[in-house]
Design an enzyme around this catalytic site. Structure first.
Site, PDB file in Angstrom:
ATOM      1  N   GLN A 131       3.824  -7.627  -1.577  1.00 23.66           N
ATOM      2  CA  GLN A 131       3.444  -6.997  -2.765  1.00 23.66           C
ATOM      3  C   GLN A 131       3.676  -5.669  -3.019  1.00 23.66           C
ATOM      4  O   GLN A 131       3.191  -4.784  -1.924  1.00 23.66           O
ATOM      5  CB  GLN A 131       2.009  -7.003  -2.715  1.00 23.66           C
ATOM      6  CG  GLN A 131       1.041  -6.523  -4.037  1.00 23.66           C
ATOM      7  CD  GLN A 131      -0.584  -6.469  -3.992  1.00 23.66           C
ATOM      8  OE1 GLN A 131      -0.974  -6.649  -2.855  1.00 23.66           O
ATOM      9  NE2 GLN A 131      -1.079  -6.783  -4.984  1.00 23.66           N
ATOM     10  N   SER A 166       2.249  -4.922   2.955  1.00 24.01           N
ATOM     11  CA  SER A 166       1.726  -5.598   4.009  1.00 24.01           C
ATOM     12  C   SER A 166       2.971  -6.598   4.316  1.00 24.01           C
ATOM     13  O   SER A 166       3.329  -7.365   3.313  1.00 24.01           O
ATOM     14  CB  SER A 166       0.539  -6.617   3.668  1.00 24.01           C
ATOM     15  OG  SER A 166      -0.578  -5.621   3.672  1.00 24.01           O
ATOM     16  N   GLU A 255      -5.944 -11.720  -7.217  1.00 21.93           N
ATOM     17  CA  GLU A 255      -6.012 -11.074  -5.635  1.00 21.93           C
ATOM     18  C   GLU A 255      -7.686 -10.918  -5.237  1.00 21.93           C
ATOM     19  O   GLU A 255      -8.104 -11.194  -4.246  1.00 21.93           O
ATOM     20  CB  GLU A 255      -5.410  -9.809  -5.641  1.00 21.93           C
ATOM     21  CG  GLU A 255      -5.475  -9.381  -4.103  1.00 21.93           C
ATOM     22  CD  GLU A 255      -4.757  -7.900  -4.090  1.00 21.93           C
ATOM     23  OE1 GLU A 255      -4.085  -7.624  -5.127  1.00 21.93           O
ATOM     24  OE2 GLU A 255      -4.694  -7.571  -2.943  1.00 21.93           O
ATOM     25  N   GLU A 387     -15.478   1.802  -4.202  1.00 22.93           N
ATOM     26  CA  GLU A 387     -15.678   2.402  -5.512  1.00 22.93           C
ATOM     27  C   GLU A 387     -15.224   2.053  -6.861  1.00 22.93           C
ATOM     28  O   GLU A 387     -15.828   1.880  -7.711  1.00 22.93           O
ATOM     29  CB  GLU A 387     -15.332   3.809  -5.292  1.00 22.93           C
ATOM     30  CG  GLU A 387     -16.118   4.593  -3.916  1.00 22.93           C
ATOM     31  CD  GLU A 387     -15.497   4.068  -2.524  1.00 22.93           C
ATOM     32  OE1 GLU A 387     -14.396   3.637  -2.677  1.00 22.93           O
ATOM     33  OE2 GLU A 387     -16.406   4.412  -1.670  1.00 22.93           O
TER      34      GLU A 387
HETATM   35  C1  FAD Z   1      -5.373  -3.860   4.657  1.00 19.64           C
HETATM   36  C2  FAD Z   1      -4.740  -3.491   3.483  1.00 19.64           C
HETATM   37  C3  FAD Z   1      -3.553  -4.065   3.042  1.00 19.64           C
HETATM   38  C4  FAD Z   1      -2.854  -3.595   2.004  1.00 19.64           C
HETATM   39  N1  FAD Z   1      -1.825  -4.252   1.341  1.00 19.64           N
HETATM   40  C5  FAD Z   1      -1.202  -3.842   0.412  1.00 19.64           C
HETATM   41  C6  FAD Z   1      -0.169  -4.500   0.013  1.00 19.64           C
HETATM   42  O1  FAD Z   1       0.280  -5.372   0.475  1.00 19.64           O
HETATM   43  N2  FAD Z   1       0.797  -4.148  -1.137  1.00 19.64           N
HETATM   44  C7  FAD Z   1       0.296  -3.020  -1.778  1.00 19.64           C
HETATM   45  O2  FAD Z   1       0.909  -2.545  -2.795  1.00 19.64           O
HETATM   46  N3  FAD Z   1      -0.751  -2.360  -1.562  1.00 19.64           N
HETATM   47  C8  FAD Z   1      -1.671  -2.841  -0.354  1.00 19.64           C
HETATM   48  N4  FAD Z   1      -2.661  -2.115   0.086  1.00 19.64           N
HETATM   49  C9  FAD Z   1      -3.001  -0.716  -0.437  1.00 19.64           C
HETATM   50  C10 FAD Z   1      -4.253  -0.634  -1.204  1.00 19.64           C
HETATM   51  O3  FAD Z   1      -4.106  -1.623  -2.458  1.00 19.64           O
HETATM   52  C11 FAD Z   1      -4.873   0.844  -1.329  1.00 19.64           C
HETATM   53  O4  FAD Z   1      -5.108   1.109  -0.177  1.00 19.64           O
HETATM   54  C12 FAD Z   1      -5.755   0.926  -2.383  1.00 19.64           C
HETATM   55  O5  FAD Z   1      -5.514   0.436  -3.831  1.00 19.64           O
HETATM   56  C13 FAD Z   1      -6.557   2.132  -2.276  1.00 19.64           C
HETATM   57  O6  FAD Z   1      -5.574   3.219  -2.647  1.00 19.64           O
HETATM   58  P1  FAD Z   1      -5.331   4.536  -1.835  1.00 19.64           P
HETATM   59  O7  FAD Z   1      -5.410   4.041  -0.254  1.00 19.64           O
HETATM   60  O8  FAD Z   1      -4.304   5.148  -2.399  1.00 19.64           O
HETATM   61  O9  FAD Z   1      -6.458   5.421  -1.891  1.00 19.64           O
HETATM   62  P2  FAD Z   1      -7.049   6.408  -2.829  1.00 19.64           P
HETATM   63  O10 FAD Z   1      -6.914   5.710  -4.253  1.00 19.64           O
HETATM   64  O11 FAD Z   1      -6.544   7.547  -2.753  1.00 19.64           O
HETATM   65  O12 FAD Z   1      -8.673   6.349  -2.795  1.00 19.64           O
HETATM   66  C14 FAD Z   1      -9.240   7.522  -1.852  1.00 19.64           C
HETATM   67  C15 FAD Z   1     -10.610   7.421  -1.995  1.00 19.64           C
HETATM   68  O13 FAD Z   1     -10.949   7.798  -3.353  1.00 19.64           O
HETATM   69  C16 FAD Z   1     -12.049   6.860  -3.966  1.00 19.64           C
HETATM   70  N5  FAD Z   1     -11.498   6.714  -5.312  1.00 19.64           N
HETATM   71  C17 FAD Z   1     -10.199   6.767  -6.172  1.00 19.64           C
HETATM   72  N6  FAD Z   1     -10.652   6.734  -7.452  1.00 19.64           N
HETATM   73  C18 FAD Z   1     -11.871   6.620  -7.738  1.00 19.64           C
HETATM   74  C19 FAD Z   1     -12.237   6.621  -8.956  1.00 19.64           C
HETATM   75  N7  FAD Z   1     -11.971   6.495 -10.112  1.00 19.64           N
HETATM   76  N8  FAD Z   1     -13.712   6.521  -8.869  1.00 19.64           N
HETATM   77  C20 FAD Z   1     -14.204   6.511  -7.606  1.00 19.64           C
HETATM   78  N9  FAD Z   1     -13.760   6.794  -6.352  1.00 19.64           N
HETATM   79  C21 FAD Z   1     -12.479   6.684  -6.468  1.00 19.64           C
HETATM   80  C22 FAD Z   1     -11.305   5.689  -3.304  1.00 19.64           C
HETATM   81  O14 FAD Z   1     -12.406   4.716  -3.662  1.00 19.64           O
HETATM   82  C23 FAD Z   1     -11.352   6.064  -2.082  1.00 19.64           C
HETATM   83  O15 FAD Z   1     -12.538   5.953  -1.436  1.00 19.64           O
HETATM   84  C24 FAD Z   1      -3.115  -2.518   1.076  1.00 19.64           C
HETATM   85  C25 FAD Z   1      -4.420  -1.757   1.839  1.00 19.64           C
HETATM   86  C26 FAD Z   1      -5.161  -2.309   2.895  1.00 19.64           C
HETATM   87  C27 FAD Z   1      -6.293  -1.193   3.447  1.00 19.64           C
END
Ligand code: FAD
Length: 403
Positions: A131, A166, A255, A387
């Site tokens: 993905q 992933s 998903e 969140e």
């Molecule tokens: C085990 C695992 C597997 C994954 N696999 C994939 C994959 O295969 N392909 C892929 O594309 N992605 C993958 N991801 C990524 C995942 O989708 C993102 O980590 C997730 O969408 C959060 O984005 P970020 O890590 O950039 O955090 P951010 O978006 O930067 O968020 C940081 C913090 O701010 C908070 N926050 C952000 N916006 C808001 C809001 N509007 N209101 C309140 N709080 C907010 C969040 O809740 C979080 O606590 C994976 C993640 C994990 C942990």
């Protein structure tokens, strides 16, 4: 006997005859699953046999139409199959992102040619998908993505970076979100595109985590030329150009639904087993109860919450099958499953005590309790953070105002 009862009897007999004993150890870890794909090697003869028998019956994707390798089961029949499979604790014969995410989105948005090629490859376990959604700077705010996709006449030219992809290093194809219009409002310039990970210009770098292991990768896309069509009329773009957000959202609902209906208390084999495990480790008091009242209370609470969760999954699944799918309610299940899963391993760590956190010379052993405990932290992040699920639930399920 009603048709439903007849089907249940047939399924039970089929499972009994065809599911090898070794495959009846539950669906509880990522490690014991069969993921399929060009690089897949079966972990045992029993796993291969189970996969092949299920495939010949259409049971790797039971609900998909027969023409795409499924069994064409109705929602009710698929539910019975799942119940009977779980009753004997059998693993799923095949489990991957193609089945749980891309397939349903293609069934909704794909052309006949796209369905024929991609769904069949997924059903047969031939192609493993990853993905390509998240980017540095575009996680929760996914529509901020910047990976650039230019129309070059006979092909698309893609440049950018994805992150947290992933298993990208062991996947065959990617479903990817790209920006095809930088001037349009951000949700309207996104396109959903499929391409082969063997295409020139793609490089993948695994990200190693504190546990010493990780499925995560960074995926770099440098001048990647994606054909506009893979064979006759088989476009690489799914849905309309610049309207990929619709497909992306549809896929996210699947998903979250998938994550939300996964086994709660994953990695613990269920709360009732937590009780047994605790009794062995801690012992019983004179009245035959677990000799730690606080822990006893926590385990009972986990068991009650688990029952409530399972009943809610069942109710919502029935509602979804009778109507338009799970929709935003998938966020409720995703949130509840994340919390129950984390609590399960927390409790197990508590029962095991300090020895649970021992780190060997090569880091924490893959599949160990400590590894599961570390990995399970991720459930409140992956597929959209807690969140973000709260925002969706408050707005789209409860109908609360944005501010
Ligand atoms: C085990 C695992 C597997 C994954 N696999 C994939 C994959 O295969 N392909 C892929 O594309 N992605 C993958 N991801 C990524 C995942 O989708 C993102 O980590 C997730 O969408 C959060 O984005 P970020 O890590 O950039 O955090 P951010 O978006 O930067 O968020 C940081 C913090 O701010 C908070 N926050 C952000 N916006 C808001 C809001 N509007 N209101 C309140 N709080 C907010 C969040 O809740 C979080 O606590 C994976 C993640 C994990 C942990």
């Amino acid at each position: 006997m009603s048709d439903t009862e007849k089907f249940r009897t047939e399924v039970r007999a089929w499972l009994d005859k065809n599911c090898p004993e070794e495959m009846r150890d539950g669906d509880i870890t990522a490690e014991n699953q069969c993921w399929g794909g060009r690089l897949w090697e079966f972990q045992s003869e029993a796993q291969k046999i189970w996969f092949e028998r299920a495939l010949s019956k259409g049971y790797t994707v039971p609900i998909w139409p027969k023409e795409y390798g499924g069994a064409g089961l109705s929602a009710e029949e698929a539910k019975i199959l799942d119940e009977e499979r779980q009753a004997i604790n059998a693993r799923k014969p095949l489990n991957n992102f193609g089945i749980s995410m891309l397939g349903p989105a293609l069934l909704a948005y794909g052309t006949d040619e796209q369905k024929a090629q991609h769904l069949t490859g997924i059903a047969r376990g031939e192609i493993r998908w990853c993905q390509g959604y998240s980017e540095p700077g575009a996680g929760s705010d996914l529509a901020a993505l910047k990976t650039k996709c230019e129309d070059k006449g006979d092909h698309w030219l893609i440049n950018g970076q994805k992150i947290w992809t992933s298993n990208a290093d062991i996947s065959d194809w990617i479903f990817c979100l790209v920006r095809t219009d930088f001037d349009a409002p951000k949700h309207q310039g996104i396109t959903f595109i499929l391409f082969d990970m063997a295409t020139a210009g793609i490089s993948v770098k695994p990200i190693v985590l504190i546990s010493g292991h990780s499925p995560f990768c960074e995926t770099f896309l440098d001048n990647v030329k994606v054909p506009k069509s893979y064979g006759d009329n088989n476009a690489s773009v799914v849905g309309e150009i610049n309207r990929g957000w619709d497909v992306a959202k549809n896929l996210l609902v699947h998903e979250r639904g998938m994550l939300g209906t996964m086994s709660p208390l994953r990695g613990t084999t269920g709360p009732e087993n937590l009780g047994k495990f605790a009794a062995e480790k801690i012992g019983l008091d004179a009245t035959g109860r677990l000799d730690d009242p606080a822990l006893r209370q926590n385990i009972v609470q986990a068991e009650l919450d688990n029952w409530a969760y399972n009943l809610t999954v069942e109710r919502m699944t029935d509602e979804a099958n009778a109507g338009n799918g799970l929709g935003a309610k998938s966020s409720m299940l995703k949130y509840a499953a994340s919390e129950l899963t984390k609590r399960g391993t927390e409790l197990r760590m508590e029962i095991e005590g300090t020895t649970a956190a021992i780190i060997g010379e090569d880091g924490i052993e893959y599949g160990s309790l400590a590894n599961n405990w570390l990995y399970n932290r991720a459930y409140s992040i992956l597929g959209g953070t807690t969140e973000v699920q709260f925002n969706i639930i408050s707005k789209r399920v409860l109908g609360l105002p944005s501010q």
